[in-house]
Scaffold this motif. Sequence first.
Motif, PDB file in Angstrom:
ATOM      1  N   ALA A  54     -23.135 -67.740 -50.075  1.00  0.00           N
ATOM      2  CA  ALA A  54     -23.027 -68.404 -48.679  1.00  0.00           C
ATOM      3  C   ALA A  54     -22.157 -69.504 -49.216  1.00  0.00           C
ATOM      4  CB  ALA A  54     -24.126 -68.945 -48.199  1.00  0.00           C
ATOM      5  N   LYS A  55     -20.889 -69.527 -48.387  1.00  0.00           N
ATOM      6  CA  LYS A  55     -19.941 -70.526 -48.856  1.00  0.00           C
ATOM      7  C   LYS A  55     -19.041 -70.928 -47.765  1.00  0.00           C
ATOM      8  CE  LYS A  55     -16.288 -70.866 -52.379  1.00  0.00           C
ATOM      9  NZ  LYS A  55     -16.626 -72.287 -52.825  1.00  0.00           N
ATOM     10  N   ALA A  56     -18.513 -72.226 -47.643  1.00  0.00           N
ATOM     11  CA  ALA A  56     -17.948 -72.643 -46.548  1.00  0.00           C
ATOM     12  C   ALA A  56     -16.355 -72.088 -46.421  1.00  0.00           C
ATOM     13  CB  ALA A  56     -18.064 -74.021 -46.355  1.00  0.00           C
ATOM     14  N   VAL A  57     -15.828 -71.747 -47.643  1.00  0.00           N
ATOM     15  CA  VAL A  57     -14.658 -71.417 -47.784  1.00  0.00           C
ATOM     16  C   VAL A  57     -14.715 -69.866 -48.606  1.00  0.00           C
ATOM     17  CG1 VAL A  57     -12.287 -71.794 -48.540  1.00  0.00           C
ATOM     18  CG2 VAL A  57     -13.796 -73.712 -47.847  1.00  0.00           C
ATOM     19  N   LYS A  58     -14.042 -69.011 -48.211  1.00  0.00           N
ATOM     20  CA  LYS A  58     -13.853 -67.754 -49.108  1.00  0.00           C
ATOM     21  C   LYS A  58     -13.557 -67.838 -50.606  1.00  0.00           C
ATOM     22  CE  LYS A  58     -12.090 -62.976 -48.803  1.00  0.00           C
ATOM     23  NZ  LYS A  58     -11.364 -62.059 -48.105  1.00  0.00           N
ATOM     24  N   PRO A  59     -14.073 -67.354 -51.517  1.00  0.00           N
ATOM     25  CA  PRO A  59     -13.583 -67.254 -52.673  1.00  0.00           C
ATOM     26  C   PRO A  59     -12.354 -66.549 -52.899  1.00  0.00           C
ATOM     27  CG  PRO A  59     -16.075 -66.845 -52.764  1.00  0.00           C
ATOM     28  CD  PRO A  59     -15.393 -66.753 -51.153  1.00  0.00           C
ATOM     29  N   THR A  60     -11.327 -67.051 -53.754  1.00  0.00           N
ATOM     30  CA  THR A  60     -10.186 -66.406 -54.120  1.00  0.00           C
ATOM     31  C   THR A  60     -10.308 -65.492 -55.219  1.00  0.00           C
ATOM     32  OG1 THR A  60      -9.438 -68.167 -55.464  1.00  0.00           O
ATOM     33  CG2 THR A  60      -8.667 -68.311 -53.127  1.00  0.00           C
ATOM     34  N   THR A  61     -11.356 -65.633 -56.095  1.00  0.00           N
ATOM     35  CA  THR A  61     -11.519 -65.005 -57.357  1.00  0.00           C
ATOM     36  C   THR A  61     -13.139 -64.911 -57.678  1.00  0.00           C
ATOM     37  OG1 THR A  61     -11.473 -66.782 -59.069  1.00  0.00           O
ATOM     38  CG2 THR A  61      -9.559 -65.768 -58.389  1.00  0.00           C
ATOM     39  N   THR A  62     -13.687 -64.165 -58.366  1.00  0.00           N
ATOM     40  CA  THR A  62     -15.081 -63.799 -58.856  1.00  0.00           C
ATOM     41  C   THR A  62     -15.563 -65.205 -59.421  1.00  0.00           C
ATOM     42  OG1 THR A  62     -14.335 -62.788 -60.731  1.00  0.00           O
ATOM     43  CG2 THR A  62     -14.873 -61.249 -58.854  1.00  0.00           C
ATOM     44  N   SER A  63     -14.643 -66.027 -60.007  1.00  0.00           N
ATOM     45  CA  SER A  63     -15.422 -67.247 -60.963  1.00  0.00           C
ATOM     46  C   SER A  63     -15.174 -68.501 -59.585  1.00  0.00           C
ATOM     47  CB  SER A  63     -14.081 -67.422 -61.995  1.00  0.00           C
ATOM     48  OG  SER A  63     -12.914 -67.593 -61.252  1.00  0.00           O
ATOM     49  N   ASP A  64     -14.443 -68.316 -58.643  1.00  0.00           N
ATOM     50  CA  ASP A  64     -14.606 -69.253 -57.575  1.00  0.00           C
ATOM     51  C   ASP A  64     -15.672 -69.180 -56.654  1.00  0.00           C
ATOM     52  OD1 ASP A  64     -13.939 -71.250 -55.868  1.00  0.00           O
ATOM     53  OD2 ASP A  64     -12.598 -70.351 -54.834  1.00  0.00           O
ATOM     54  N   THR A  65     -16.992 -69.392 -57.168  1.00  0.00           N
ATOM     55  CA  THR A  65     -18.116 -69.101 -56.340  1.00  0.00           C
ATOM     56  C   THR A  65     -18.913 -70.485 -55.893  1.00  0.00           C
ATOM     57  OG1 THR A  65     -19.017 -68.383 -58.297  1.00  0.00           O
ATOM     58  CG2 THR A  65     -18.127 -66.540 -56.832  1.00  0.00           C
ATOM     59  N   ALA A  66     -18.521 -71.468 -56.204  1.00  0.00           N
ATOM     60  CA  ALA A  66     -19.108 -72.839 -56.094  1.00  0.00           C
ATOM     61  C   ALA A  66     -19.656 -72.554 -54.586  1.00  0.00           C
ATOM     62  CB  ALA A  66     -18.457 -73.905 -56.064  1.00  0.00           C
ATOM     63  N   GLY A  67     -21.037 -72.498 -54.659  1.00  0.00           N
ATOM     64  CA  GLY A  67     -21.518 -72.408 -53.124  1.00  0.00           C
ATOM     65  C   GLY A  67     -23.200 -72.198 -53.440  1.00  0.00           C
ATOM     66  N   ASP A  68     -23.866 -71.267 -52.285  1.00  0.00           N
ATOM     67  CA  ASP A  68     -25.328 -70.783 -52.520  1.00  0.00           C
ATOM     68  C   ASP A  68     -25.474 -69.545 -52.875  1.00  0.00           C
ATOM     69  OD1 ASP A  68     -25.979 -73.419 -52.088  1.00  0.00           O
ATOM     70  OD2 ASP A  68     -25.802 -72.959 -49.675  1.00  0.00           O
TER      71      ASP A  68
END
Length: 239
Positions: free
Chosen positions: A181-195
């Motif tokens: 669950a993330k406020a901004v869509k990740p661009t890569t699988t490593s960009d997953t800062a969220g819940d």
Amino acid sequence: MQSYTFNLTPGNGQATTLQTVGNLFVYESATTTGDVRVSVKPDSGGEIILKPGQRFRPAKPAMQWQVRMVGTDPLAGTFIIGEGDFDDANTLNRVTLDASFANNVTVMNDSAHRVPVSLDPNQLLQNSAPIMTYTTAKNKLTVGTASTDVVELLAPTDNLNGAVVEQTYAAGTNFTAYMWAKAVKPTTTSDTAGDVINFLDSSARPIDRTRIKVAAGKGIYVVGSGSYSGIVSALLTVL
């Protein structure tokens, strides 16, 4: 049960006394040019005012009934006194409200006025299992192994009041993935800062019915966690 014909005249200060054992007093009918009401007092209870068509049942059977006229015009009619009950086929199943009400109501209880009711078996619900409700379905979305392969189940702009993940399904050999669950869509699988809200595993738990509430303003995404691709389906309720 016995009928009594009566004639009450004005100026008679004495009550008319009826020596009859009973637990029911019925004021059946009356004729007068004035007030048709009478005062009835059984020796087993208090006094009550009746109009034609009304009945009175004291708390205890009475041995004696005292009747007085309420009006000032001669009054004649019929009482019924006794034990048991009394019905009039002319009034049974009909109720008419007097002029103090805005409308007249007639209650009909005959075959011509009854509405037939039938049961449609197709409308019956099986209660052996809980009923799942949802508003949005995402079916057979492919989650690959590329670093940019992020699958969006719900965009943040579509989640204005919150959402609930009702059910997820993961398919594929040895396929595992994270749900974010993330406020901004990740661009890569490593960009997953969220819940991280769930972990999907096609082998251990292909169908997951855990209900997960996601706050408003956050999107829901699936990111593969291993070297195997797979397919994800989900049922969501957008609030």
